[in-house]
Each structure stands twice: as C-alpha cells, then as structure tokens.
Design an enzyme around this catalytic site. Structure first.
Site, mmCIF file in Angstrom:
data_model
loop_
_atom_site.group_PDB
_atom_site.id
_atom_site.type_symbol
_atom_site.label_atom_id
_atom_site.label_comp_id
_atom_site.label_asym_id
_atom_site.label_seq_id
_atom_site.Cartn_x
_atom_site.Cartn_y
_atom_site.Cartn_z
ATOM 1 N N ASP A 1 -9.777 5.455 10.440
ATOM 2 C CA ASP A 1 -9.759 5.015 9.123
ATOM 3 C C ASP A 1 -9.684 6.340 7.778
ATOM 4 O O ASP A 1 -9.269 7.059 7.443
ATOM 5 C CB ASP A 1 -11.354 5.080 8.231
ATOM 6 C CG ASP A 1 -11.827 3.783 8.133
ATOM 7 O OD1 ASP A 1 -11.423 3.203 8.385
ATOM 8 O OD2 ASP A 1 -13.246 3.639 8.954
ATOM 9 N N ARG B 1 -1.727 7.826 -3.674
ATOM 10 C CA ARG B 1 -2.234 6.560 -2.888
ATOM 11 C C ARG B 1 -3.538 7.245 -2.713
ATOM 12 O O ARG B 1 -3.461 8.722 -2.312
ATOM 13 C CB ARG B 1 -2.022 6.111 -1.682
ATOM 14 C CG ARG B 1 -2.053 5.442 -1.308
ATOM 15 C CD ARG B 1 -1.348 3.935 -0.205
ATOM 16 N NE ARG B 1 -1.258 5.281 0.791
ATOM 17 C CZ ARG B 1 -1.051 5.278 1.968
ATOM 18 N NH1 ARG B 1 0.506 4.712 2.103
ATOM 19 N NH2 ARG B 1 -0.697 5.650 3.052
ATOM 20 N N ASP B 2 -4.804 7.029 -2.874
ATOM 21 C CA ASP B 2 -6.301 7.280 -2.398
ATOM 22 C C ASP B 2 -6.481 8.173 -2.548
ATOM 23 O O ASP B 2 -6.738 9.505 -2.645
ATOM 24 C CB ASP B 2 -5.813 7.450 -0.757
ATOM 25 C CG ASP B 2 -7.307 7.077 -0.041
ATOM 26 O OD1 ASP B 2 -7.451 6.454 -0.714
ATOM 27 O OD2 ASP B 2 -7.416 7.555 1.151
ATOM 28 N N ASP C 1 -8.327 -0.229 -2.839
ATOM 29 C CA ASP C 1 -8.677 0.603 -4.010
ATOM 30 C C ASP C 1 -8.369 1.429 -5.257
ATOM 31 O O ASP C 1 -8.873 2.032 -5.195
ATOM 32 C CB ASP C 1 -8.635 1.656 -2.896
ATOM 33 C CG ASP C 1 -10.268 1.222 -1.691
ATOM 34 O OD1 ASP C 1 -10.962 0.363 -1.664
ATOM 35 O OD2 ASP C 1 -10.033 2.555 -0.315
ATOM 36 N N TYR D 1 1.087 -0.878 0.547
ATOM 37 C CA TYR D 1 -0.384 0.025 -0.034
ATOM 38 C C TYR D 1 0.871 1.174 0.093
ATOM 39 O O TYR D 1 1.071 1.818 0.458
ATOM 40 C CB TYR D 1 -0.993 -0.344 1.167
ATOM 41 C CG TYR D 1 -1.775 0.701 1.546
ATOM 42 C CD1 TYR D 1 -2.956 1.002 -0.060
ATOM 43 C CD2 TYR D 1 -2.051 1.739 2.369
ATOM 44 C CE1 TYR D 1 -3.765 1.517 0.124
ATOM 45 C CE2 TYR D 1 -3.628 2.895 2.344
ATOM 46 C CZ TYR D 1 -3.927 2.909 0.911
ATOM 47 O OH TYR D 1 -5.252 3.528 1.235
ATOM 48 N N SER E 1 -5.912 8.989 3.777
ATOM 49 C CA SER E 1 -5.018 7.738 3.010
ATOM 50 C C SER E 1 -3.585 8.857 2.398
ATOM 51 O O SER E 1 -3.432 7.090 1.474
ATOM 52 C CB SER E 1 -5.491 6.434 3.413
ATOM 53 O OG SER E 1 -6.095 6.296 4.533
#
Ligand code: BGC
Length: 386
Positions: free
Chosen positions: A339, A115-116, A162, A110, A122
C-alpha cells in the site's frame, strides 16, 4: 462462374461464422461467468514462492499457488500500462475458450491528476497544475481504443478508488481542493467514454468507515448524482466499496474501531446507501473488495490503511454474495502488493505506513511485498483450500 460465386458465398458464410459475437451485458456482469486469472499475477506469486522456499521452511506453498490462480483486478495505474489491456483481453478470451465460459476481466481506472490527494503513497503521474486533465483524457481515450478492439470480451471497471471520498471529506486538504474540478470532469469523461455494451462500470464509493457516516453518505450520494447527471445518457452499473481496505463484509462480531458507527461492516454501509441511491434514482448495485478483509481487530484506528499487520485474505471472488444488489466479491487490491513505503526518506512516504499497526520494511505502493503476501495467505479466512 457459378462455382466461383459459390466459393465466394462460402467464404462469406465462414467469415461471418468466424466473426466473434459481441458481448452485451444484461444485469449482473459477474453472474454465470468465470473471473479472469491474470497470468502476470500467477508469475508474481510463483516468483515469491521461489524466494520463500530459499528463505524459510513454509508449509503453505500449495495454498499460495492456489492464490496465484485466483482472479485479481488489473490496475491501470499509469498510461504505459494501457497497452497491456490487449494482453489481458486476449488471455481472457483464451480462458473463455478453455473453460467454455465467458470470462470477465476487471480493470481499475486509476490515473486522475493529483491522485491520492489526501495521502502521500499513491500519488500518480499527472498533476492539476501541469495540465493533468488533458493527459487523463488521453489516458481514457487509449483505454477506450483498447476495449474497442475486443467487443466480444466482457469487461468491468472500477473507477478511481478513493477519489470521490476525498471530495466528500477532504476538501480542506489543498491538493484535494485543487483537484475537485478535474476529478469531477475526469470521472464524467471516463464514464462517457468507457461505458459500452460489453463494459460495465462501478464508481468507487470508498468504504463504511469513510463515507458511511450519516452526513458523509448524504454528501456522497449528492456527488454521485451530480456526476451521473452530467455523464448521462452514459451510466454505471453501480458502486465499488472497500477497495484496498480491510472491512468485513458482514459480521456480528464488530471490530471495536467501528464502535460509534451505524455502518460497521460493508453490508450495512451498502444497506444504508441503497435507499439514498434509490431515492435519487441512481443505480444501486455494488461490488466489494474482499482481498484482505479476512481478519478483524487488527487496526489501531479505522482510518489506518497501510499494509496492516495481521491481515488475511477474505472471501474468494464470486458472484454468489447472497445479497441481491451485491454483484460480486472481488479481489481488487492485488494481494501481496504494498500500500505504500514505510521508508520515511522515500519520495512517496506517507506516515500512515510506519505506524505500529503497519508492517515494517514495506516497498512503494504497488510493488511486491513478500512478507505481506505470506501473512495474507497464513491468515486467510476462510482458509485457502489447496
Ligand atoms: C497502487 C497501485 C497498484 C495497486 C495494486 C495501489 O495502492 O497505488 O500502483 O497498482 O495498489 O497493488
């Protein structure tokens, strides 16, 4: 002379005997083995218990301690976490010795650039604009070097939760559009480098409320096919679903938020994806995250994802899923880790984390969130047996 060569031969024999037998995964990597218990998670939980007993009367200490001894995935969410792989694989070999059973460790890969990309909570350490793909490749190379030190350990990886979901549905978001090429190249590289005889890979397929919609699942399978063709001959064992999400695995009491969907639970999602994957000659095995899907009817809309109030731990990690192409239920999201922050002035704030179905006072993604942990244990379904 004879004596000496005998000694040398004995030495050779004993060193051959002592050499660890490499693990070669055949079929379901979770079948017939133990699931790794992360001692760092056990510590996180016992710290939380100390705080709890100081703060309030709580009757579920024993259950919480059981949760702390349950297998959870290890998130490699930045390059500095990579050296911890040795720690975890060594511990897994100790656990294997103690139990007399092979022990499988699950890592979450990850760290893609941007990212995200469709959310704020995140975001990672690399960006596309700042040469992120090259850094990402170094991150993957370091993971591979760690894995290579332990050919006898059994490893599974969940690849980039994701990320592909975002490429299927969120290319209108500039940060996702910018990331498209690097997400693809990064994932292809990860598959090519990390797939080994003792390492099984699962590519993330988001969840039924996201990629389950008919056009989305067709688009998803096309994208999976494109990446797997480019990665060949390296391949994956299958796909992960519901990572860090709250969807039930199999239910008849559908949550009202799923009303217009033909994939209202993860099993139905998997069952809709399976023939599409088969038709495209792609692998069609799955793992699904059950860390927080014990309770339903807790979200305002299906898209809500942040520290949902009323959530509870779901099915315990197990290879007994009752479905032939579902390899395991896993606790991928670490129960008790946030989260995302609910503090609107924090740099990683995402508005999803301060909706009225999210717990207030939440810390940054990945940080320990005591209140959430307590809630998950209290609402566990099935309940935790102490
Ligand atoms: C966070 C990671 C964290 C993981 C497990 C993700 O949402 O971005 O930093 O390690 O959750 O808690």
């Amino acid at each position: 002379m004879k004596f000496l060569s005998l000694i040398a031969a004995c030495g050779l024999v004993s060193s051959v005997l002592a050499a660890p037998t490499p693990d070669v995964i055949k079929g379901n990597p979770f079948s017939g083995v133990n699931f790794y218990v992360n001692p760092l998670y056990t510590q996180e939980v016992s710290q939380s218990l100390k705080v709890l007993t100081q703060e309030k009367e709580w009757s579920l200490d024993a259950q919480a301690a059981v949760v702390g001894l349950t297998s959870t995935a290890v998130w490699l969410d930045s390059h500095v976490k990579v050296p911890s792989i040795s720690y975890h694989l060594e511990n897994s070999l100790v656990q294997a010795k103690l139990t007399g059973k092979k022990t499988v460790v699950t890592f979450v890969i990850y760290d893609l650039p941007n990212r995200d990309c469709s959310a704020g909570a995140s975001a990672g350490e690399y960006t596309v604009a700042d040469n992120g793909l090259e850094y990402y490749k170094e991150y993957i190379n370091s993971i591979k070097a760690e894995f290579n030190k332990y050919p006898e350990a059994r490893v599974t990886c969940i690849i980039e939760p994701d990320s592909l979901g975002n490429l299927v549905t969120n290319l209108a978001v500039p940060k996702c559009a910018e990331a498209e090429a690097d997400y693809k190249a990064g994932i292809i590289y990860a598959i090519q480098q990390l797939q080994q005889p003792n390492v099984a890979l699962y590519l993330d397929a988001a969840h039924g409320g996201w990629l389950g919609w008919p056009n989305n699942r067709i688009g998803a399978v096309q994208l999976f096919g494109e990446l797997l063709q480019a990665a060949a001959p390296a391949t994956i064992r299958g796909f992960s679903t519901n990572v860090s999400n709250y969807n039930k695995f199999n239910t008849t009491a559908f949550d009202p938020i799923t009303k217009y969907s033909d994939t209202p639970d993860e099993l139905l999602y998997i069952q809709k994806l399976t023939p599409l994957l088969q038709n495209a000659s792609l692998p069609y095995n799955f793992v699904t995250d059950t860390s927080r899907n014990g309770q339903q009817n807790i979200r305002n809309t299906w898209g809500d994802w942040c520290n949902i109030k009323g959530a509870g731990l779901g099915a315990r990690p197990s290879a007994n899923t009752g479905v032939s192409n579902v390899d395991a239920f896993l606790w991928v999201k670490t129960p008790g880790e946030s989260d995302g922050t609910s503090n609107s002035s924090a740099p990683l704030y995402d508005p999803n984390c301060s909706q009225n179905d999210s717990l207030p006072n939440a810390p940054n993604a990945g940080s320990w969130f005591n209140q959430q942990f307590i809630m998950l244990v209290e609402n566990a379904n099935p309940p935790i047996k102490a």
